[in-house]
Design a protein around this motif. Structure first.
Motif, mmCIF file in Angstrom:
data_model
loop_
_atom_site.group_PDB
_atom_site.id
_atom_site.type_symbol
_atom_site.label_atom_id
_atom_site.label_comp_id
_atom_site.label_asym_id
_atom_site.label_seq_id
_atom_site.Cartn_x
_atom_site.Cartn_y
_atom_site.Cartn_z
ATOM 1 N N VAL A 281 -2.740 9.243 3.795
ATOM 2 C CA VAL A 281 -2.213 8.685 2.547
ATOM 3 C C VAL A 281 -3.410 8.344 1.682
ATOM 4 O O VAL A 281 -4.330 7.644 2.110
ATOM 5 C CB VAL A 281 -1.361 7.425 2.826
ATOM 6 C CG1 VAL A 281 -0.832 6.839 1.534
ATOM 7 C CG2 VAL A 281 -0.241 7.740 3.772
ATOM 8 N N THR A 282 -3.358 8.801 0.462
ATOM 9 C CA THR A 282 -4.467 8.538 -0.453
ATOM 10 C C THR A 282 -4.351 7.126 -1.017
ATOM 11 O O THR A 282 -3.318 6.459 -0.896
ATOM 12 C CB THR A 282 -4.476 9.550 -1.609
ATOM 13 O OG1 THR A 282 -3.295 9.373 -2.377
ATOM 14 C CG2 THR A 282 -4.571 10.979 -1.094
ATOM 15 N N LEU A 283 -5.391 6.684 -1.618
ATOM 16 C CA LEU A 283 -5.416 5.355 -2.229
ATOM 17 C C LEU A 283 -4.359 5.249 -3.335
ATOM 18 O O LEU A 283 -3.668 4.244 -3.456
ATOM 19 C CB LEU A 283 -6.808 5.063 -2.792
ATOM 20 C CG LEU A 283 -6.980 3.696 -3.441
ATOM 21 C CD1 LEU A 283 -6.785 2.596 -2.414
ATOM 22 C CD2 LEU A 283 -8.327 3.586 -4.107
ATOM 23 N N ALA A 284 -4.200 6.268 -4.104
ATOM 24 C CA ALA A 284 -3.211 6.260 -5.192
ATOM 25 C C ALA A 284 -1.793 6.160 -4.634
ATOM 26 O O ALA A 284 -0.953 5.421 -5.168
ATOM 27 C CB ALA A 284 -3.365 7.506 -6.048
ATOM 28 N N LEU B 37 -1.182 2.575 -3.318
ATOM 29 C CA LEU B 37 -0.936 1.667 -4.439
ATOM 30 C C LEU B 37 0.470 1.878 -4.999
ATOM 31 O O LEU B 37 1.154 0.916 -5.364
ATOM 32 C CB LEU B 37 -1.979 1.873 -5.531
ATOM 33 C CG LEU B 37 -3.383 1.309 -5.246
ATOM 34 C CD1 LEU B 37 -4.343 1.690 -6.368
ATOM 35 C CD2 LEU B 37 -3.323 -0.183 -5.073
ATOM 36 N N GLY B 38 0.908 3.123 -5.082
ATOM 37 C CA GLY B 38 2.259 3.431 -5.578
ATOM 38 C C GLY B 38 3.329 2.841 -4.670
ATOM 39 O O GLY B 38 4.311 2.244 -5.140
ATOM 40 N N TYR B 39 3.131 2.972 -3.352
ATOM 41 C CA TYR B 39 4.089 2.392 -2.404
ATOM 42 C C TYR B 39 4.104 0.860 -2.496
ATOM 43 O O TYR B 39 5.165 0.232 -2.424
ATOM 44 C CB TYR B 39 3.770 2.824 -0.971
ATOM 45 C CG TYR B 39 4.030 4.283 -0.691
ATOM 46 C CD1 TYR B 39 5.157 4.920 -1.182
ATOM 47 C CD2 TYR B 39 3.142 5.029 0.080
ATOM 48 C CE1 TYR B 39 5.401 6.256 -0.918
ATOM 49 C CE2 TYR B 39 3.370 6.365 0.357
ATOM 50 C CZ TYR B 39 4.501 6.977 -0.141
ATOM 51 O OH TYR B 39 4.737 8.287 0.116
ATOM 52 N N SER B 40 2.942 0.291 -2.670
ATOM 53 C CA SER B 40 2.856 -1.171 -2.792
ATOM 54 C C SER B 40 3.578 -1.654 -4.043
ATOM 55 O O SER B 40 4.354 -2.622 -4.006
ATOM 56 C CB SER B 40 1.398 -1.614 -2.834
ATOM 57 O OG SER B 40 0.743 -1.279 -1.645
ATOM 58 N N ILE B 41 3.333 -0.981 -5.139
ATOM 59 C CA ILE B 41 3.994 -1.369 -6.397
ATOM 60 C C ILE B 41 5.496 -1.165 -6.286
ATOM 61 O O ILE B 41 6.287 -2.001 -6.744
ATOM 62 C CB ILE B 41 3.386 -0.586 -7.580
ATOM 63 C CG1 ILE B 41 1.946 -1.059 -7.812
ATOM 64 C CG2 ILE B 41 4.219 -0.757 -8.840
ATOM 65 C CD1 ILE B 41 1.185 -0.236 -8.835
ATOM 66 N N LEU B 42 5.915 -0.066 -5.661
ATOM 67 C CA LEU B 42 7.340 0.186 -5.472
ATOM 68 C C LEU B 42 7.978 -0.908 -4.603
ATOM 69 O O LEU B 42 9.066 -1.406 -4.919
ATOM 70 C CB LEU B 42 7.553 1.561 -4.834
ATOM 71 C CG LEU B 42 9.006 1.962 -4.573
ATOM 72 C CD1 LEU B 42 9.758 2.102 -5.885
ATOM 73 C CD2 LEU B 42 9.065 3.242 -3.762
ATOM 74 N N GLY B 43 7.299 -1.310 -3.541
ATOM 75 C CA GLY B 43 7.827 -2.377 -2.665
ATOM 76 C C GLY B 43 7.951 -3.695 -3.390
ATOM 77 O O GLY B 43 8.959 -4.402 -3.281
ATOM 78 N N ILE B 44 6.909 -4.045 -4.154
ATOM 79 C CA ILE B 44 6.956 -5.306 -4.913
ATOM 80 C C ILE B 44 8.057 -5.250 -5.960
ATOM 81 O O ILE B 44 8.784 -6.230 -6.185
ATOM 82 C CB ILE B 44 5.572 -5.587 -5.541
ATOM 83 C CG1 ILE B 44 4.571 -5.936 -4.434
ATOM 84 C CG2 ILE B 44 5.650 -6.707 -6.553
ATOM 85 C CD1 ILE B 44 3.138 -6.046 -4.908
#
Length: 116
Positions: free
Chosen positions: A3-6, A9-16
């Protein structure tokens, strides 16, 4: 699979974002339930205004054979009065109950003495 850094970050933002959306929905449900409770409380006094049948009288209190005293209904015991008449004692007890914000039948007075 990496999993790339981007992507992370996308998964984290989606979860939040999902958490905040669910919190907003929960807030809306609580707000709606609060409004419904206020409405039901406003309607209850209208129902309570209807005349009700009178309550049955309470039984007479028992007489203490030793002292010959009749306790007050729902009282918490006898009060010993020293140099105070009954009227003054009743007024003092009513004032104390009012200042404390408690019903008179929930307070226990042991004795009342006039201080000179």
């Amino acid at each position: 699979m990496t999993v790339t850094l981007a992507e992370s970050l996308g998964y984290s933002i989606l979860g939040i974002a999902i958490v905040f959306i669910m919190l907003a929905l929960l807030m809306g449900v609580i707000y709606a339930m609060g409004k419904a409770m206020v409405q039901s409380k406003k309607q209850q006094p209208a129902k309570a205004a209807a005349p009700e049948a009178p309550a049955a009288p309470a039984p007479a209190p028992a007489v203490d054979p030793k002292a010959g005293k009749v306790p007050a209904r729902s009282s918490l015991g006898d009060v010993d009065l020293y140099t105070v008449d009954d009227r003054t004692a009743a007024i003092l007890m009513a004032i104390v109950a009012d200042k404390m914000g408690a019903p008179l039948n929930e307070l226990r007075f042991i004795s009342i003495t006039e201080i000179q």
